[in-house]
Write a protein that holds these residues in place. Structure first.
Motif, PDB file in Angstrom:
ATOM      1  N   GLY A   1      -2.455   3.032   0.610  1.00 28.87           N
ATOM      2  CA  GLY A   1      -3.856   3.332   0.858  1.00 28.87           C
ATOM      3  C   GLY A   1      -4.749   2.210   0.342  1.00 28.87           C
ATOM      4  O   GLY A   1      -5.649   1.738   1.043  1.00 28.87           O
ATOM      5  N   LEU A   2      -4.451   1.743  -0.888  1.00 31.40           N
ATOM      6  CA  LEU A   2      -5.215   0.636  -1.464  1.00 31.40           C
ATOM      7  C   LEU A   2      -5.098  -0.608  -0.588  1.00 31.40           C
ATOM      8  O   LEU A   2      -6.085  -1.290  -0.314  1.00 31.40           O
ATOM      9  N   LEU A   3      -3.853  -0.887  -0.150  1.00 36.06           N
ATOM     10  CA  LEU A   3      -3.629  -2.034   0.731  1.00 36.06           C
ATOM     11  C   LEU A   3      -4.506  -1.935   1.971  1.00 36.06           C
ATOM     12  O   LEU A   3      -5.125  -2.906   2.391  1.00 36.06           O
ATOM     13  N   ALA A   4      -4.523  -0.729   2.550  1.00 34.59           N
ATOM     14  CA  ALA A   4      -5.290  -0.531   3.777  1.00 34.59           C
ATOM     15  C   ALA A   4      -6.777  -0.745   3.517  1.00 34.59           C
ATOM     16  O   ALA A   4      -7.478  -1.337   4.331  1.00 34.59           O
ATOM     17  N   VAL A   5      -7.253  -0.257   2.354  1.00 41.30           N
ATOM     18  CA  VAL A   5      -8.673  -0.418   2.033  1.00 41.30           C
ATOM     19  C   VAL A   5      -8.997  -1.897   1.826  1.00 41.30           C
ATOM     20  O   VAL A   5      -9.991  -2.413   2.320  1.00 41.30           O
ATOM     21  N   ILE A   6      -8.112  -2.601   1.098  1.00 38.62           N
ATOM     22  CA  ILE A   6      -8.388  -4.009   0.785  1.00 38.62           C
ATOM     23  C   ILE A   6      -8.247  -4.891   2.017  1.00 38.62           C
ATOM     24  O   ILE A   6      -9.101  -5.720   2.316  1.00 38.62           O
ATOM     25  N   ALA A   7      -7.149  -4.711   2.749  1.00 36.61           N
ATOM     26  CA  ALA A   7      -6.841  -5.659   3.816  1.00 36.61           C
ATOM     27  C   ALA A   7      -6.831  -5.040   5.202  1.00 36.61           C
ATOM     28  O   ALA A   7      -6.629  -5.723   6.184  1.00 36.61           O
ATOM     29  N   GLY A   8      -7.064  -3.737   5.292  1.00 33.64           N
ATOM     30  CA  GLY A   8      -6.858  -3.049   6.556  1.00 33.64           C
ATOM     31  C   GLY A   8      -7.817  -3.444   7.655  1.00 33.64           C
ATOM     32  O   GLY A   8      -7.419  -3.569   8.806  1.00 33.64           O
ATOM     33  N   ARG A   9      -9.084  -3.665   7.317  1.00 33.37           N
ATOM     34  CA  ARG A   9     -10.075  -3.894   8.360  1.00 33.37           C
ATOM     35  C   ARG A   9      -9.821  -5.176   9.123  1.00 33.37           C
ATOM     36  O   ARG A   9      -9.977  -5.241  10.330  1.00 33.37           O
TER      37      ARG A   9
END
Lengths: 320, 256
Positions: free
Chosen positions: A119-127
Protein backbone atom coordinates in the motif's frame (compact mmCIF):
# COMPACT_ATOMS: atom_id res chain seq x y z
CA UNK A 1 8.27 -25.16 -24.07
CA UNK A 2 5.41 -27.44 -23.11
CA UNK A 3 7.98 -30.24 -23.06
CA UNK A 4 9.94 -28.23 -20.51
CA UNK A 5 6.88 -27.83 -18.31
CA UNK A 6 6.12 -31.52 -18.61
CA UNK A 7 9.70 -32.38 -17.67
CA UNK A 8 9.53 -30.07 -14.67
CA UNK A 9 6.26 -31.68 -13.58
CA UNK A 10 7.78 -35.18 -13.73
CA UNK A 11 10.83 -34.00 -11.80
CA UNK A 12 8.53 -32.36 -9.27
CA UNK A 13 6.63 -35.63 -8.81
CA UNK A 14 9.89 -37.52 -8.17
CA UNK A 15 11.03 -34.80 -5.77
CA UNK A 16 7.70 -35.10 -3.97
CA UNK A 17 8.30 -38.82 -3.42
CA UNK A 18 11.77 -38.08 -2.07
CA UNK A 19 10.32 -35.40 0.20
CA UNK A 20 7.76 -37.80 1.65
CA UNK A 21 10.37 -40.50 2.22
CA UNK A 22 13.23 -38.38 3.52
CA UNK A 23 13.85 -37.24 7.09
CA UNK A 24 15.05 -38.40 10.50
CA UNK A 25 12.90 -41.47 9.93
CA UNK A 26 13.29 -42.79 6.39
CA UNK A 27 9.88 -44.00 5.24
CA UNK A 28 10.33 -46.38 2.29
CA UNK A 29 7.69 -46.74 -0.42
CA UNK A 30 6.28 -50.01 0.96
CA UNK A 31 5.36 -48.31 4.24
CA UNK A 32 3.09 -45.72 2.63
CA UNK A 33 -0.12 -47.66 3.16
CA UNK A 34 -2.50 -46.76 5.96
CA UNK A 35 -1.81 -50.08 7.69
CA UNK A 36 1.77 -49.13 8.55
CA UNK A 37 2.14 -47.00 11.72
CA UNK A 38 4.73 -44.86 9.91
CA UNK A 39 1.96 -43.57 7.62
CA UNK A 40 1.01 -41.12 10.35
CA UNK A 41 4.38 -39.44 9.83
CA UNK A 42 3.51 -39.11 6.18
CA UNK A 43 -0.05 -37.86 6.57
CA UNK A 44 0.45 -35.50 9.50
CA UNK A 45 4.02 -34.27 8.99
CA UNK A 46 5.58 -35.01 5.62
CA UNK A 47 2.61 -34.36 3.30
CA UNK A 48 1.64 -30.92 4.60
CA UNK A 49 5.31 -29.96 4.70
CA UNK A 50 5.84 -31.14 1.13
CA UNK A 51 2.76 -29.33 -0.16
CA UNK A 52 3.70 -26.17 1.69
CA UNK A 53 7.22 -26.36 0.26
CA UNK A 54 5.83 -26.65 -3.25
CA UNK A 55 3.41 -23.77 -2.73
CA UNK A 56 6.06 -21.49 -1.26
CA UNK A 57 8.59 -22.44 -3.94
CA UNK A 58 6.10 -21.87 -6.75
CA UNK A 59 5.02 -18.57 -5.23
CA UNK A 60 8.59 -17.32 -4.88
CA UNK A 61 9.69 -18.58 -8.32
CA UNK A 62 6.70 -17.01 -10.06
CA UNK A 63 6.95 -13.72 -8.20
CA UNK A 64 10.67 -13.55 -9.00
CA UNK A 65 9.98 -14.10 -12.71
CA UNK A 66 7.24 -11.45 -12.73
CA UNK A 67 9.41 -9.00 -10.82
CA UNK A 68 12.39 -9.44 -13.13
CA UNK A 69 10.12 -8.93 -16.12
CA UNK A 70 8.38 -5.94 -14.59
CA UNK A 71 11.55 -4.21 -13.46
CA UNK A 72 13.43 -5.44 -16.54
CA UNK A 73 16.20 -6.30 -14.17
CA UNK A 74 17.60 -9.85 -14.05
CA UNK A 75 18.83 -9.26 -10.48
CA UNK A 76 15.37 -8.52 -9.04
CA UNK A 77 14.04 -10.68 -6.20
CA UNK A 78 10.91 -10.45 -4.01
CA UNK A 79 13.10 -8.90 -1.32
CA UNK A 80 13.63 -5.85 -3.53
CA UNK A 81 10.02 -4.68 -3.34
CA UNK A 82 10.11 -4.62 0.44
CA UNK A 83 7.29 -7.18 0.57
CA UNK A 84 9.33 -9.94 2.19
CA UNK A 85 10.65 -7.50 4.77
CA UNK A 86 7.20 -6.02 5.37
CA UNK A 87 5.61 -9.44 5.77
CA UNK A 88 8.43 -10.52 8.07
CA UNK A 89 7.96 -7.43 10.21
CA UNK A 90 4.23 -8.14 10.50
CA UNK A 91 4.94 -11.69 11.60
CA UNK A 92 7.61 -10.54 14.05
CA UNK A 93 5.09 -8.16 15.61
CA UNK A 94 2.76 -11.11 16.11
CA UNK A 95 5.57 -13.04 17.81
CA UNK A 96 6.60 -9.99 19.84
CA UNK A 97 3.14 -9.58 21.36
CA UNK A 98 2.76 -13.31 21.77
CA UNK A 99 -0.18 -13.53 19.38
CA UNK A 100 1.44 -16.43 17.54
CA UNK A 101 -0.29 -18.83 19.92
CA UNK A 102 -3.33 -18.38 17.66
CA UNK A 103 -2.71 -20.19 14.38
CA UNK A 104 -4.43 -17.52 12.27
CA UNK A 105 -2.82 -14.47 13.81
CA UNK A 106 0.76 -14.79 12.58
CA UNK A 107 -0.30 -15.24 8.93
CA UNK A 108 -2.80 -12.43 9.32
CA UNK A 109 -0.07 -10.12 10.62
CA UNK A 110 2.35 -11.20 7.88
CA UNK A 111 -0.23 -10.53 5.17
CA UNK A 112 -1.07 -7.21 6.76
CA UNK A 113 2.65 -6.40 6.74
CA UNK A 114 2.94 -7.37 3.07
CA UNK A 115 -0.22 -5.49 2.14
CA UNK A 116 0.88 -2.49 4.19
CA UNK A 117 4.25 -2.32 2.44
CA UNK A 118 2.51 -2.70 -0.90
CA UNK A 119 0.00 0.00 0.00
CA UNK A 120 2.83 2.38 0.91
CA UNK A 121 4.58 1.53 -2.35
CA UNK A 122 1.42 2.30 -4.27
CA UNK A 123 0.98 5.62 -2.47
CA UNK A 124 4.62 6.64 -3.01
CA UNK A 125 5.14 5.40 -6.55
CA UNK A 126 1.74 4.30 -7.79
CA UNK A 127 0.57 7.41 -9.59
CA UNK A 128 3.52 7.73 -11.91
CA UNK A 129 4.03 4.07 -12.70
CA UNK A 130 7.74 4.92 -12.82
CA UNK A 131 10.06 1.98 -12.35
CA UNK A 132 12.97 3.85 -10.81
CA UNK A 133 10.74 5.46 -8.19
CA UNK A 134 9.12 2.10 -7.54
CA UNK A 135 12.45 0.30 -7.03
CA UNK A 136 13.89 2.98 -4.79
CA UNK A 137 10.73 3.14 -2.71
CA UNK A 138 10.85 -0.65 -2.35
CA UNK A 139 14.48 -0.55 -1.21
CA UNK A 140 13.77 2.16 1.36
CA UNK A 141 10.74 0.29 2.71
CA UNK A 142 12.88 -2.87 2.96
CA UNK A 143 15.41 -1.08 5.09
CA UNK A 144 12.74 0.55 7.30
CA UNK A 145 10.98 -2.79 7.85
CA UNK A 146 14.36 -4.39 8.58
CA UNK A 147 15.26 -1.82 11.21
CA UNK A 148 11.82 -2.11 12.84
CA UNK A 149 12.30 -5.88 12.96
CA UNK A 150 15.68 -5.39 14.62
CA UNK A 151 14.05 -3.00 17.08
CA UNK A 152 11.46 -5.62 17.97
CA UNK A 153 14.21 -8.19 18.58
CA UNK A 154 16.25 -5.84 20.76
CA UNK A 155 13.21 -4.80 22.81
CA UNK A 156 11.83 -8.32 23.14
CA UNK A 157 10.17 -8.74 26.58
CA UNK A 158 11.88 -12.10 27.26
CA UNK A 159 14.89 -13.89 25.78
CA UNK A 160 12.47 -16.61 24.75
CA UNK A 161 10.54 -14.24 22.49
CA UNK A 162 13.69 -12.85 20.91
CA UNK A 163 15.01 -16.33 20.18
CA UNK A 164 11.60 -17.30 18.81
CA UNK A 165 11.71 -14.29 16.46
CA UNK A 166 15.26 -14.99 15.31
CA UNK A 167 14.50 -18.66 14.70
CA UNK A 168 11.40 -17.80 12.72
CA UNK A 169 13.24 -15.17 10.66
CA UNK A 170 15.76 -17.77 9.55
CA UNK A 171 13.02 -19.46 7.55
CA UNK A 172 12.05 -23.11 7.59
CA UNK A 173 9.29 -25.57 6.86
CA UNK A 174 9.87 -27.54 10.05
CA UNK A 175 6.77 -28.84 11.89
CA UNK A 176 4.23 -27.33 9.50
CA UNK A 177 0.72 -28.77 9.62
CA UNK A 178 -2.39 -28.91 7.44
CA UNK A 179 -3.53 -25.69 9.14
CA UNK A 180 -0.60 -23.87 7.55
CA UNK A 181 -1.50 -25.36 4.16
CA UNK A 182 -5.12 -24.24 4.58
CA UNK A 183 -3.99 -20.65 5.14
CA UNK A 184 -1.35 -20.54 2.38
CA UNK A 185 -3.11 -22.45 -0.40
CA UNK A 186 -5.97 -20.05 -1.29
CA UNK A 187 -3.80 -16.96 -0.92
CA UNK A 188 -0.99 -18.29 -3.12
CA UNK A 189 -3.43 -19.61 -5.73
CA UNK A 190 -5.19 -16.24 -5.93
CA UNK A 191 -1.92 -14.31 -6.07
CA UNK A 192 -0.54 -16.72 -8.68
CA UNK A 193 -3.64 -16.31 -10.84
CA UNK A 194 -3.27 -12.54 -10.73
CA UNK A 195 0.44 -12.73 -11.63
CA UNK A 196 -0.31 -15.12 -14.49
CA UNK A 197 -2.37 -12.38 -16.19
CA UNK A 198 0.64 -10.05 -16.48
CA UNK A 199 2.55 -12.07 -19.12
CA UNK A 200 1.46 -10.12 -22.20
CA UNK A 201 2.19 -6.76 -20.58
CA UNK A 202 5.60 -7.96 -19.38
CA UNK A 203 6.42 -9.00 -22.96
CA UNK A 204 5.50 -5.53 -24.19
CA UNK A 205 7.65 -3.93 -21.47
CA UNK A 206 10.68 -5.59 -23.12
CA UNK A 207 10.62 -2.62 -25.50
CA UNK A 208 10.43 0.00 -22.73
CA UNK A 209 7.61 1.87 -21.04
CA UNK A 210 6.67 4.13 -23.95
CA UNK A 211 6.49 1.33 -26.49
CA UNK A 212 4.53 -0.84 -24.06
CA UNK A 213 1.96 1.90 -23.50
CA UNK A 214 1.66 2.45 -27.24
CA UNK A 215 0.97 -1.29 -27.56
CA UNK A 216 -2.05 -1.00 -25.28
CA UNK A 217 -0.51 -1.78 -21.88
CA UNK A 218 -2.15 0.10 -19.02
CA UNK A 219 0.84 0.83 -16.74
CA UNK A 220 -1.29 1.51 -13.67
CA UNK A 221 -3.33 -1.64 -14.04
CA UNK A 222 -0.17 -3.66 -14.57
CA UNK A 223 1.40 -2.13 -11.48
CA UNK A 224 -1.72 -2.88 -9.46
CA UNK A 225 -1.72 -6.51 -10.62
CA UNK A 226 1.99 -6.86 -9.81
CA UNK A 227 1.49 -5.28 -6.37
CA UNK A 228 -1.55 -7.39 -5.46
CA UNK A 229 -0.12 -10.62 -6.88
CA UNK A 230 3.26 -10.20 -5.19
CA UNK A 231 1.70 -9.16 -1.87
CA UNK A 232 -0.49 -12.27 -1.83
CA UNK A 233 2.13 -14.80 -2.96
CA UNK A 234 5.11 -13.45 -1.05
CA UNK A 235 3.03 -12.46 1.99
CA UNK A 236 1.56 -15.94 2.27
CA UNK A 237 4.98 -17.54 1.69
CA UNK A 238 6.67 -15.52 4.40
CA UNK A 239 3.75 -16.18 6.74
CA UNK A 240 4.06 -19.93 6.35
CA UNK A 241 7.82 -20.42 6.01
CA UNK A 242 9.59 -17.29 7.18
CA UNK A 243 12.05 -15.48 4.95
CA UNK A 244 13.46 -17.78 2.29
CA UNK A 245 15.54 -15.69 -0.06
CA UNK A 246 17.00 -16.11 -3.53
CA UNK A 247 14.44 -18.62 -4.90
CA UNK A 248 12.90 -15.82 -6.96
CA UNK A 249 16.35 -14.81 -8.17
CA UNK A 250 17.79 -18.22 -9.04
CA UNK A 251 14.86 -20.02 -10.67
CA UNK A 252 14.12 -17.61 -13.55
CA UNK A 253 17.80 -17.72 -14.49
CA UNK A 254 17.77 -21.49 -14.56
CA UNK A 255 14.72 -21.75 -16.82
CA UNK A 256 15.66 -18.97 -19.26
CA UNK A 257 18.21 -21.02 -21.24
CA UNK A 258 15.49 -23.66 -21.73
CA UNK A 259 12.37 -21.52 -22.20
CA UNK A 260 13.81 -18.43 -23.91
CA UNK A 261 14.15 -14.90 -22.62
CA UNK A 262 10.61 -13.68 -23.36
CA UNK A 263 9.15 -12.76 -19.93
CA UNK A 264 5.82 -14.53 -20.41
CA UNK A 265 7.55 -17.73 -21.53
CA UNK A 266 9.26 -18.20 -18.16
CA UNK A 267 6.27 -17.62 -15.84
CA UNK A 268 4.95 -21.21 -15.65
CA UNK A 269 8.42 -22.84 -15.78
CA UNK A 270 9.55 -20.52 -12.97
CA UNK A 271 6.60 -21.53 -10.78
CA UNK A 272 7.26 -25.23 -11.42
CA UNK A 273 11.03 -24.77 -11.06
CA UNK A 274 10.58 -22.90 -7.78
CA UNK A 275 8.40 -25.68 -6.41
CA UNK A 276 11.01 -28.24 -7.54
CA UNK A 277 13.94 -26.32 -6.07
CA UNK A 278 12.33 -25.83 -2.68
CA UNK A 279 11.02 -29.40 -2.47
CA UNK A 280 14.48 -30.76 -3.24
CA UNK A 281 16.24 -28.32 -0.91
CA UNK A 282 13.84 -29.08 1.93
CA UNK A 283 14.40 -32.82 1.47
CA UNK A 284 18.17 -32.34 1.47
CA UNK A 285 18.25 -30.22 4.65
CA UNK A 286 16.37 -33.04 6.38
CA UNK A 287 18.95 -35.56 5.17
CA UNK A 288 21.94 -33.38 6.08
CA UNK A 289 23.91 -34.95 8.96
CA UNK A 290 23.60 -31.92 11.26
CA UNK A 291 22.67 -32.17 14.96
CA UNK A 292 19.63 -29.94 14.67
CA UNK A 293 17.96 -29.57 11.28
CA UNK A 294 19.68 -27.19 8.88
CA UNK A 295 17.36 -24.20 8.37
CA UNK A 296 15.98 -24.01 4.84
CA UNK A 297 16.30 -20.23 4.74
CA UNK A 298 19.98 -20.46 5.62
CA UNK A 299 20.58 -23.22 3.10
CA UNK A 300 18.95 -21.16 0.34
CA UNK A 301 20.99 -18.08 1.27
CA UNK A 302 24.20 -20.10 1.19
CA UNK A 303 23.23 -21.28 -2.27
CA UNK A 304 21.79 -17.97 -3.43
CA UNK A 305 24.52 -15.58 -2.28
CA UNK A 306 27.26 -17.11 -4.42
CA UNK A 307 24.80 -17.45 -7.31
CA UNK A 308 24.01 -13.72 -7.10
CA UNK A 309 27.75 -13.00 -7.10
CA UNK A 310 28.22 -15.26 -10.11
CA UNK A 311 25.46 -13.42 -11.99
CA UNK A 312 26.97 -10.10 -11.07
CA UNK A 313 30.43 -11.14 -12.26
CA UNK A 314 28.95 -12.43 -15.51
CA UNK A 315 27.11 -9.14 -16.01
CA UNK A 316 30.03 -6.99 -14.87
CA UNK A 317 31.18 -6.17 -18.35
CA UNK A 318 27.72 -4.97 -19.32
CA UNK A 319 27.08 -3.03 -16.11
CA UNK A 320 30.42 -1.21 -16.00
CA UNK B 1 -10.12 6.63 -44.59
CA UNK B 2 -8.66 7.16 -41.16
CA UNK B 3 -8.12 10.71 -39.92
CA UNK B 4 -5.80 11.70 -37.11
CA UNK B 5 -6.19 15.29 -35.98
CA UNK B 6 -5.45 17.72 -33.19
CA UNK B 7 -7.79 20.55 -32.29
CA UNK B 8 -6.91 23.53 -30.06
CA UNK B 9 -4.32 21.26 -28.47
CA UNK B 10 -2.52 22.73 -25.47
CA UNK B 11 -0.06 21.11 -23.11
CA UNK B 12 1.41 22.66 -19.96
CA UNK B 13 4.14 20.78 -18.11
CA UNK B 14 5.30 22.08 -14.75
CA UNK B 15 4.04 25.58 -15.50
CA UNK B 16 5.72 25.72 -18.93
CA UNK B 17 3.54 25.98 -21.99
CA UNK B 18 4.80 23.19 -24.25
CA UNK B 19 2.02 23.24 -26.82
CA UNK B 20 -0.43 26.06 -27.45
CA UNK B 21 -3.52 25.95 -29.62
CA UNK B 22 -2.17 23.43 -32.14
CA UNK B 23 -4.61 22.57 -34.91
CA UNK B 24 -3.91 20.20 -37.74
CA UNK B 25 -5.51 17.27 -39.56
CA UNK B 26 -2.96 14.66 -40.62
CA UNK B 27 -3.58 12.98 -43.95
CA UNK B 28 -3.26 9.24 -44.52
CA UNK B 29 -1.07 7.96 -47.33
CA UNK B 30 1.40 10.78 -46.77
CA UNK B 31 4.57 11.35 -44.78
CA UNK B 32 4.17 14.30 -42.43
CA UNK B 33 7.16 15.64 -40.54
CA UNK B 34 6.97 17.58 -37.29
CA UNK B 35 9.71 20.18 -37.37
CA UNK B 36 11.04 22.89 -35.12
CA UNK B 37 13.98 23.85 -32.95
CA UNK B 38 14.83 21.97 -29.75
CA UNK B 39 12.01 22.41 -27.27
CA UNK B 40 9.53 23.54 -29.91
CA UNK B 41 7.10 20.79 -28.86
CA UNK B 42 7.59 18.20 -31.65
CA UNK B 43 7.94 15.17 -29.41
CA UNK B 44 5.18 16.39 -27.10
CA UNK B 45 2.82 16.70 -30.04
CA UNK B 46 3.71 13.15 -31.10
CA UNK B 47 3.15 11.94 -27.52
CA UNK B 48 -0.31 13.55 -27.47
CA UNK B 49 -1.17 11.89 -30.77
CA UNK B 50 -0.08 8.51 -29.37
CA UNK B 51 -2.07 9.20 -26.16
CA UNK B 52 1.12 8.97 -24.09
CA UNK B 53 0.43 12.45 -22.77
CA UNK B 54 -2.89 13.93 -21.73
CA UNK B 55 -3.34 17.39 -23.26
CA UNK B 56 -4.07 20.23 -20.87
CA UNK B 57 -6.50 21.76 -23.34
CA UNK B 58 -8.00 20.63 -26.61
CA UNK B 59 -8.02 17.15 -28.00
CA UNK B 60 -6.27 14.69 -30.29
CA UNK B 61 -8.78 12.65 -32.26
CA UNK B 62 -8.77 9.49 -34.34
CA UNK B 63 -11.72 9.48 -36.75
CA UNK B 64 -13.43 12.03 -34.54
CA UNK B 65 -13.00 10.15 -31.23
CA UNK B 66 -10.68 11.39 -28.48
CA UNK B 67 -7.56 9.16 -28.53
CA UNK B 68 -7.51 9.27 -24.72
CA UNK B 69 -10.87 7.56 -24.38
CA UNK B 70 -10.43 4.97 -27.14
CA UNK B 71 -10.11 1.34 -26.09
CA UNK B 72 -6.39 0.80 -25.46
CA UNK B 73 -5.99 -2.18 -27.73
CA UNK B 74 -8.09 -0.71 -30.53
CA UNK B 75 -5.94 2.39 -30.33
CA UNK B 76 -2.77 0.29 -30.35
CA UNK B 77 -3.97 -1.46 -33.51
CA UNK B 78 -4.65 1.88 -35.22
CA UNK B 79 -1.65 3.89 -34.02
CA UNK B 80 1.81 2.34 -33.94
CA UNK B 81 4.65 4.16 -32.20
CA UNK B 82 8.37 3.79 -32.77
CA UNK B 83 9.88 5.52 -29.72
CA UNK B 84 13.27 7.18 -29.86
CA UNK B 85 14.69 4.85 -27.21
CA UNK B 86 15.90 1.67 -28.90
CA UNK B 87 15.49 -0.42 -25.74
CA UNK B 88 15.26 -4.19 -25.97
CA UNK B 89 15.60 -5.31 -22.37
CA UNK B 90 15.78 -9.07 -22.87
CA UNK B 91 17.97 -10.81 -25.39
CA UNK B 92 15.30 -12.27 -27.68
CA UNK B 93 15.65 -13.18 -31.36
CA UNK B 94 14.50 -10.88 -34.14
CA UNK B 95 11.40 -12.91 -35.03
CA UNK B 96 10.23 -12.84 -31.39
CA UNK B 97 10.91 -9.11 -31.23
CA UNK B 98 8.92 -8.44 -34.38
CA UNK B 99 6.19 -10.77 -33.06
CA UNK B 100 5.74 -8.41 -30.10
CA UNK B 101 4.23 -5.99 -32.61
CA UNK B 102 1.25 -8.35 -32.86
CA UNK B 103 0.40 -7.99 -29.15
CA UNK B 104 -2.48 -5.56 -29.78
CA UNK B 105 -3.98 -8.18 -32.12
CA UNK B 106 -3.43 -11.45 -30.25
CA UNK B 107 -5.27 -12.29 -27.04
CA UNK B 108 -2.60 -14.31 -25.35
CA UNK B 109 0.62 -15.56 -26.82
CA UNK B 110 -0.97 -17.67 -29.50
CA UNK B 111 0.00 -16.43 -32.94
CA UNK B 112 -2.54 -17.12 -35.68
CA UNK B 113 -1.62 -17.63 -39.32
CA UNK B 114 -2.52 -13.98 -39.93
CA UNK B 115 -0.14 -12.92 -37.16
CA UNK B 116 2.69 -14.97 -38.61
CA UNK B 117 1.99 -13.60 -42.10
CA UNK B 118 2.15 -10.04 -40.76
CA UNK B 119 5.46 -10.78 -39.03
CA UNK B 120 6.92 -12.34 -42.20
CA UNK B 121 5.75 -9.37 -44.22
CA UNK B 122 7.30 -6.91 -41.78
CA UNK B 123 10.57 -8.86 -41.78
CA UNK B 124 10.60 -8.85 -45.58
CA UNK B 125 9.77 -5.15 -45.81
CA UNK B 126 12.80 -4.32 -43.66
CA UNK B 127 15.17 -6.88 -45.24
CA UNK B 128 15.38 -8.72 -41.93
CA UNK B 129 14.11 -12.12 -43.07
CA UNK B 130 17.58 -13.67 -43.16
CA UNK B 131 18.30 -12.32 -39.67
CA UNK B 132 15.00 -13.55 -38.18
CA UNK B 133 16.73 -16.12 -35.97
CA UNK B 134 19.54 -13.87 -34.78
CA UNK B 135 19.65 -12.62 -31.20
CA UNK B 136 18.99 -8.90 -30.83
CA UNK B 137 22.24 -8.32 -28.97
CA UNK B 138 24.22 -9.55 -31.95
CA UNK B 139 22.70 -7.03 -34.38
CA UNK B 140 24.49 -3.93 -35.62
CA UNK B 141 22.96 -0.53 -34.85
CA UNK B 142 21.38 -0.31 -38.29
CA UNK B 143 19.98 -3.83 -38.16
CA UNK B 144 18.56 -3.15 -34.71
CA UNK B 145 16.84 -0.01 -36.00
CA UNK B 146 15.31 -1.99 -38.84
CA UNK B 147 14.18 -4.76 -36.48
CA UNK B 148 12.44 -2.21 -34.25
CA UNK B 149 10.77 -0.64 -37.28
CA UNK B 150 9.64 -4.12 -38.34
CA UNK B 151 8.07 -4.56 -34.89
CA UNK B 152 5.82 -1.53 -35.50
CA UNK B 153 5.07 -2.59 -39.09
CA UNK B 154 4.01 -6.04 -37.89
CA UNK B 155 1.09 -4.39 -36.08
CA UNK B 156 -0.10 -3.04 -39.46
CA UNK B 157 -1.21 0.27 -37.95
CA UNK B 158 -3.18 2.87 -39.91
CA UNK B 159 -0.82 5.46 -38.47
CA UNK B 160 2.90 5.05 -37.91
CA UNK B 161 4.37 7.58 -35.50
CA UNK B 162 8.15 7.74 -35.13
CA UNK B 163 10.26 9.95 -32.87
CA UNK B 164 13.61 10.69 -34.50
CA UNK B 165 13.82 7.39 -36.38
CA UNK B 166 17.04 8.52 -38.08
CA UNK B 167 19.03 9.43 -34.99
CA UNK B 168 22.24 7.40 -34.60
CA UNK B 169 22.05 6.04 -38.14
CA UNK B 170 24.71 6.55 -40.78
CA UNK B 171 23.64 8.11 -44.11
CA UNK B 172 23.14 4.77 -45.85
CA UNK B 173 20.80 3.52 -43.12
CA UNK B 174 19.05 6.88 -42.92
CA UNK B 175 18.17 6.70 -46.59
CA UNK B 176 17.22 3.07 -46.13
CA UNK B 177 14.77 3.79 -43.29
CA UNK B 178 13.34 6.80 -45.12
CA UNK B 179 12.66 4.60 -48.13
CA UNK B 180 10.81 2.07 -45.93
CA UNK B 181 8.73 4.84 -44.38
CA UNK B 182 7.85 6.15 -47.83
CA UNK B 183 6.75 2.62 -48.73
CA UNK B 184 4.48 2.55 -45.68
CA UNK B 185 2.85 5.81 -46.77
CA UNK B 186 2.55 4.50 -50.32
CA UNK B 187 0.65 1.55 -48.85
CA UNK B 188 -2.02 3.95 -47.59
CA UNK B 189 -1.01 4.41 -43.95
CA UNK B 190 -0.26 7.79 -42.48
CA UNK B 191 3.34 8.35 -41.37
CA UNK B 192 4.18 11.08 -38.87
CA UNK B 193 7.84 11.70 -38.09
CA UNK B 194 9.64 13.92 -35.64
CA UNK B 195 12.85 14.98 -37.35
CA UNK B 196 15.45 17.53 -36.47
CA UNK B 197 17.35 17.34 -39.72
CA UNK B 198 15.75 19.83 -42.12
CA UNK B 199 17.60 18.41 -45.04
CA UNK B 200 16.34 14.86 -44.55
CA UNK B 201 12.88 16.23 -43.79
CA UNK B 202 12.79 18.01 -47.11
CA UNK B 203 13.71 14.74 -48.81
CA UNK B 204 11.00 12.60 -47.25
CA UNK B 205 8.09 14.87 -46.34
CA UNK B 206 4.88 15.29 -48.28
CA UNK B 207 3.54 17.56 -45.54
CA UNK B 208 5.22 19.42 -42.71
CA UNK B 209 4.16 21.03 -39.46
CA UNK B 210 6.59 23.70 -38.36
CA UNK B 211 6.50 24.51 -34.66
CA UNK B 212 8.01 27.28 -32.57
CA UNK B 213 7.57 27.53 -28.80
CA UNK B 214 4.62 25.16 -28.94
CA UNK B 215 2.75 27.06 -31.62
CA UNK B 216 2.30 26.21 -35.29
CA UNK B 217 4.29 28.57 -37.51
CA UNK B 218 3.14 26.92 -40.71
CA UNK B 219 1.58 23.63 -41.74
CA UNK B 220 0.67 22.00 -45.00
CA UNK B 221 2.44 20.67 -48.09
CA UNK B 222 6.19 20.59 -47.47
CA UNK B 223 6.92 22.84 -50.45
CA UNK B 224 4.87 25.66 -48.90
CA UNK B 225 6.19 25.16 -45.36
CA UNK B 226 9.88 24.62 -45.94
CA UNK B 227 10.64 28.09 -47.24
CA UNK B 228 13.52 30.29 -46.17
CA UNK B 229 11.41 32.93 -44.36
CA UNK B 230 9.35 30.37 -42.40
CA UNK B 231 12.44 28.36 -41.44
CA UNK B 232 14.13 31.58 -40.34
CA UNK B 233 11.12 32.35 -38.15
CA UNK B 234 10.97 28.90 -36.57
CA UNK B 235 14.66 28.12 -36.14
CA UNK B 236 16.26 31.56 -36.12
CA UNK B 237 18.70 30.58 -38.87
CA UNK B 238 19.20 31.73 -42.39
CA UNK B 239 19.06 28.90 -44.89
CA UNK B 240 19.79 28.49 -48.53
CA UNK B 241 17.30 26.33 -50.34
CA UNK B 242 18.21 24.98 -53.71
CA UNK B 243 18.11 22.15 -56.15
CA UNK B 244 21.11 20.07 -57.11
CA UNK B 245 21.91 19.55 -60.80
CA UNK B 246 20.43 16.06 -60.39
CA UNK B 247 17.14 17.56 -59.20
CA UNK B 248 17.37 16.93 -55.40
CA UNK B 249 16.16 19.63 -53.05
CA UNK B 250 18.48 20.68 -50.27
CA UNK B 251 18.26 23.02 -47.30
CA UNK B 252 21.55 24.40 -46.08
CA UNK B 253 21.83 26.50 -42.90
CA UNK B 254 24.27 29.34 -43.55
CA UNK B 255 24.09 31.63 -40.53
CA UNK B 256 22.02 33.07 -37.73
Amino acid sequence: MTRLNLGLLVALLLAACLSVAAGKVWVPLDAWSAADPRSIIIVELRLPRMILGMLVGAALGLSGAVMQGYLRNPLADPGLFGVSAGAAFGAVLALYFGYAAQIWLLPAFALAGAAGTMGLLAVIAGRSGSLILFTLAGMILTSIAGSLTSLAISLAPTPFVSSQIVTWLLGALTDRSWDDVKVALPLILLGGAILATTGRSLDALTLGEQAARSMGVDPRRLQLAVIAGIALTVGASVASAGVIGFVGLIVPHMVRPLAGNRPSAILLPSALGGALLLTLADSLVRLAPTVSELRLGIAMSMLGGPFFLYLLLRMRRKLA
Amino acid sequence: MSILAVDHLGLTLGGNVVLDDVRYAFRPGRVTTLLGANGAGKSSLLACLAALRVPTRGVATLDGGDVQTLDRRARARAIGLLPQAADVHWDIDVATLVGLGRLPHTGRWSMTAADRAAVDQALAATDMTVLAGRSVERLSGGERGRALLARVLAGQPDWLLADEPLANLDPAHQLDVLARLRDVAAGGSGVILVLHDLHLASRVADDAVLLKDGRVVAAGPASTVLTAPLIAEAYGVEVEIGVTPAGHRFILPIGR
